[in-house]
Scaffold this motif. Structure first.
Motif, PDB file in Angstrom:
ATOM      1  N   SER A 248       0.853  -1.195   0.000  1.00  0.00           N
ATOM      2  CA  SER A 248       0.000   0.000   0.000  1.00  0.00           C
ATOM      3  C   SER A 248       0.887   1.242   0.000  1.00  0.00           C
ATOM      4  O   SER A 248       2.001   1.232   0.539  1.00  0.00           O
ATOM      5  CB  SER A 248      -0.931   0.021   1.217  1.00  0.00           C
ATOM      6  OG  SER A 248      -0.237   0.419   2.388  1.00  0.00           O
ATOM      7  N   VAL A 249       0.374   2.296  -0.632  1.00  0.00           N
ATOM      8  CA  VAL A 249       1.131   3.550  -0.691  1.00  0.00           C
ATOM      9  C   VAL A 249       1.365   4.094   0.712  1.00  0.00           C
ATOM     10  O   VAL A 249       2.434   4.635   1.013  1.00  0.00           O
ATOM     11  CB  VAL A 249       0.386   4.580  -1.566  1.00  0.00           C
ATOM     12  CG1 VAL A 249       1.077   5.934  -1.507  1.00  0.00           C
ATOM     13  CG2 VAL A 249       0.313   4.094  -3.007  1.00  0.00           C
ATOM     14  N   HIS A 250       0.375   3.933   1.583  1.00  0.00           N
ATOM     15  CA  HIS A 250       0.523   4.416   2.957  1.00  0.00           C
ATOM     16  C   HIS A 250       1.707   3.739   3.644  1.00  0.00           C
ATOM     17  O   HIS A 250       2.520   4.404   4.304  1.00  0.00           O
ATOM     18  CB  HIS A 250      -0.764   4.148   3.735  1.00  0.00           C
ATOM     19  CG  HIS A 250      -0.695   4.539   5.184  1.00  0.00           C
ATOM     20  ND1 HIS A 250      -0.639   5.853   5.600  1.00  0.00           N
ATOM     21  CD2 HIS A 250      -0.645   3.780   6.309  1.00  0.00           C
ATOM     22  CE1 HIS A 250      -0.567   5.882   6.926  1.00  0.00           C
ATOM     23  NE2 HIS A 250      -0.564   4.638   7.371  1.00  0.00           N
ATOM     24  N   LEU A 251       1.825   2.437   3.498  1.00  0.00           N
ATOM     25  CA  LEU A 251       2.958   1.722   4.087  1.00  0.00           C
ATOM     26  C   LEU A 251       4.275   2.184   3.490  1.00  0.00           C
ATOM     27  O   LEU A 251       5.278   2.379   4.206  1.00  0.00           O
ATOM     28  CB  LEU A 251       2.790   0.212   3.864  1.00  0.00           C
ATOM     29  CG  LEU A 251       1.771  -0.520   4.723  1.00  0.00           C
ATOM     30  CD1 LEU A 251       1.602  -1.947   4.228  1.00  0.00           C
ATOM     31  CD2 LEU A 251       2.191  -0.513   6.190  1.00  0.00           C
ATOM     32  N   GLN A 252       4.303   2.355   2.186  1.00  0.00           N
ATOM     33  CA  GLN A 252       5.527   2.786   1.516  1.00  0.00           C
ATOM     34  C   GLN A 252       5.967   4.155   2.034  1.00  0.00           C
ATOM     35  O   GLN A 252       7.156   4.393   2.279  1.00  0.00           O
ATOM     36  CB  GLN A 252       5.302   2.828   0.009  1.00  0.00           C
ATOM     37  CG  GLN A 252       5.059   1.453  -0.608  1.00  0.00           C
ATOM     38  CD  GLN A 252       4.417   1.532  -1.978  1.00  0.00           C
ATOM     39  OE1 GLN A 252       4.470   2.561  -2.649  1.00  0.00           O
ATOM     40  NE2 GLN A 252       3.779   0.450  -2.399  1.00  0.00           N
ATOM     41  N   TYR A 253       5.008   5.071   2.204  1.00  0.00           N
ATOM     42  CA  TYR A 253       5.336   6.407   2.689  1.00  0.00           C
ATOM     43  C   TYR A 253       5.856   6.367   4.124  1.00  0.00           C
ATOM     44  O   TYR A 253       6.786   7.111   4.478  1.00  0.00           O
ATOM     45  CB  TYR A 253       4.106   7.307   2.616  1.00  0.00           C
ATOM     46  CG  TYR A 253       3.759   7.778   1.217  1.00  0.00           C
ATOM     47  CD1 TYR A 253       4.606   7.532   0.146  1.00  0.00           C
ATOM     48  CD2 TYR A 253       2.581   8.476   0.972  1.00  0.00           C
ATOM     49  CE1 TYR A 253       4.288   7.959  -1.128  1.00  0.00           C
ATOM     50  CE2 TYR A 253       2.256   8.912  -0.303  1.00  0.00           C
ATOM     51  CZ  TYR A 253       3.108   8.650  -1.353  1.00  0.00           C
ATOM     52  OH  TYR A 253       2.790   9.082  -2.607  1.00  0.00           O
ATOM     53  N   GLU A 254       5.269   5.533   4.949  1.00  0.00           N
ATOM     54  CA  GLU A 254       5.718   5.446   6.339  1.00  0.00           C
ATOM     55  C   GLU A 254       7.158   4.956   6.418  1.00  0.00           C
ATOM     56  O   GLU A 254       7.971   5.470   7.198  1.00  0.00           O
ATOM     57  CB  GLU A 254       4.792   4.510   7.133  1.00  0.00           C
ATOM     58  CG  GLU A 254       3.440   5.123   7.460  1.00  0.00           C
ATOM     59  CD  GLU A 254       3.558   6.382   8.304  1.00  0.00           C
ATOM     60  OE1 GLU A 254       4.342   6.383   9.273  1.00  0.00           O
ATOM     61  OE2 GLU A 254       2.867   7.374   7.985  1.00  0.00           O
ATOM     62  N   VAL A 255       7.480   3.957   5.611  1.00  0.00           N
ATOM     63  CA  VAL A 255       8.856   3.441   5.605  1.00  0.00           C
ATOM     64  C   VAL A 255       9.811   4.492   5.049  1.00  0.00           C
ATOM     65  O   VAL A 255      10.907   4.697   5.586  1.00  0.00           O
ATOM     66  CB  VAL A 255       8.937   2.141   4.788  1.00  0.00           C
ATOM     67  CG1 VAL A 255      10.381   1.647   4.707  1.00  0.00           C
ATOM     68  CG2 VAL A 255       8.056   1.067   5.403  1.00  0.00           C
ATOM     69  N   ALA A 263      10.137   5.292  -2.083  1.00  0.00           N
ATOM     70  CA  ALA A 263       8.927   4.751  -2.704  1.00  0.00           C
ATOM     71  C   ALA A 263       8.744   5.375  -4.081  1.00  0.00           C
ATOM     72  O   ALA A 263       9.313   6.440  -4.382  1.00  0.00           O
ATOM     73  CB  ALA A 263       7.706   5.035  -1.833  1.00  0.00           C
ATOM     74  N   ILE A 264       7.977   4.722  -4.916  1.00  0.00           N
ATOM     75  CA  ILE A 264       7.630   5.253  -6.236  1.00  0.00           C
ATOM     76  C   ILE A 264       6.111   5.277  -6.331  1.00  0.00           C
ATOM     77  O   ILE A 264       5.457   4.243  -6.140  1.00  0.00           O
ATOM     78  CB  ILE A 264       8.232   4.400  -7.364  1.00  0.00           C
ATOM     79  CG1 ILE A 264       9.766   4.478  -7.321  1.00  0.00           C
ATOM     80  CG2 ILE A 264       7.724   4.864  -8.725  1.00  0.00           C
ATOM     81  CD1 ILE A 264      10.458   3.609  -8.353  1.00  0.00           C
TER      82      ILE A 264
END
Length: 321
Positions: A248-255, A263-264
């Protein structure tokens, strides 16, 4: 209420013998009872959903079984399940009910305003752009139309379109060749997302070749974006260094905000997050397409056509701004 058959939730009037019977119906309303029992998995639950006594539900099913000369359901300790014969009939009854609804809606709409249910799916990033304006416009201009809005990832919405659970959905396409005759609502560049102040993102643009040097946070295969990036890497002789897979984009942003990699994303939604920065991927610039896709399994009604037109008009206004 199921997204598959939202119209079945309405209580049905009854005849003198207790069987369900709308005042005017294209198909025998007992088949709608059959669909509700399938959905509920229980005669009791179907009776509650239809605001009918269980005895009327039982009579309706018994009548259908007499007509068919076969059992439609078998009882279990937890309710009822379809027989093999009932399972064979189910998809045809679903299509018949949908076609009957379309005919009724088109007859009503021909006398005046569009009427009926329209189920539309939205990407999370499309919700703030479309949900409010679309709902208010439909309520004001088409009071006979009832919207059912669903939010989900592109892959989830695509599945619901294929299954006929949505009339249309705002989804993503990875390249122009996959768009076909769908209406393009927007073209969006892919961005590299990382921690605020990161030197790699300082110039606002990042060449594709540079990405191979960076620790990446990408969705797992067979995600369409991952497949596209793998293909691009092979075409340009690059090797992607994926350190974390997050779907999920949300997970990618948090990491990414924690400094775990880059993230991309098609939409730099992280720009509203004070922890993140973004840069457009260039050389070549990578675009994704936001399209309005329609279900191949749901008939087009006047109401769905009008909602489709409204979504396209909203997209034009957003682009103009």
């Amino acid at each position: 209420m199921s997204a598959d058959r939202p119209d079945l939730a309405a209580p049905l009037p009854h005849t003198q013998d207790g069987d369900a019977a709308p005042a005017w119906a294209v198909i025998d309303s007992r088949w709608r009872v059959f669909l509700r029992v399938v959905e509920a998995g229980s005669l009791n639950k179907a009776a509650a959903a239809l605001a009918m006594p269980q005895s009327a539900i039982s009579r309706a099913i018994a009548h259908l079984e007499r007509q068919c000369g076969e059992r439609l359901f078998v009882r279990t300790g937890r309710g009822v399940v379809l027989t093999e014969f009932g399972a064979q009939l189910l998809p045809r009854v679903v299509r018949l009910a949908a076609d009957a609804d379309t005919l009724v809606e088109d007859i009503r709409a021909a006398r005046g305003q569009p009427m009926g249910d329209v189920l539309i799916g939205l990407l999370p990033s499309a919700v703030p752009r479309y949900a409010g304006p679309l709902a208010s416009t439909v309520r004001e201009c088409m009071p006979g139309v009832r919207l059912h809005l669903v939010e989900g990832a592109s892959a989830q919405l695509e599945e619901q379109l294929r299954e006929g659970r949505l009339d249309m959905a705002v989804v993503l396409r990875e390249d122009a060749t996959s768009v076909g005759d769908e209406r393009i609502l927007a073209r969006v560049p892919l961005h590299l997302i990382g921690r605020l102040g990161d030197a790699v993102l300082a110039g606002g643009e990042v060449p594709l070749i540079r990405i191979s040097e960076l620790p990446l946070i990408l969705p797992a295969r067979p995600h369409l974006l991952r497949t596209r990036l793998d293909r691009l890497a092979a075409e340009h002789g690059l090797r992607l260094h994926v350190v974390i897979e997050a779907d999920s984009v949300h997970l990618q942003y948090e990491v990414a905000a924690a400094g775990g990699g880059y993230a991309i994303a098609a939409f730099p939604d992280g720009a509203g997050d004070a922890r993140l920065a973004s840069a457009c991927i260039v050389q070549p610039q990578l675009e994704r397409f936001v399209v309005l896709a329609e279900s191949p399994r749901r008939p087009h009604t006047r109401a769905s056509r009008e909602v489709h037109r409204l979504v396209c008009a909203l997209a034009d206004k957003i682009t103009a701004r």
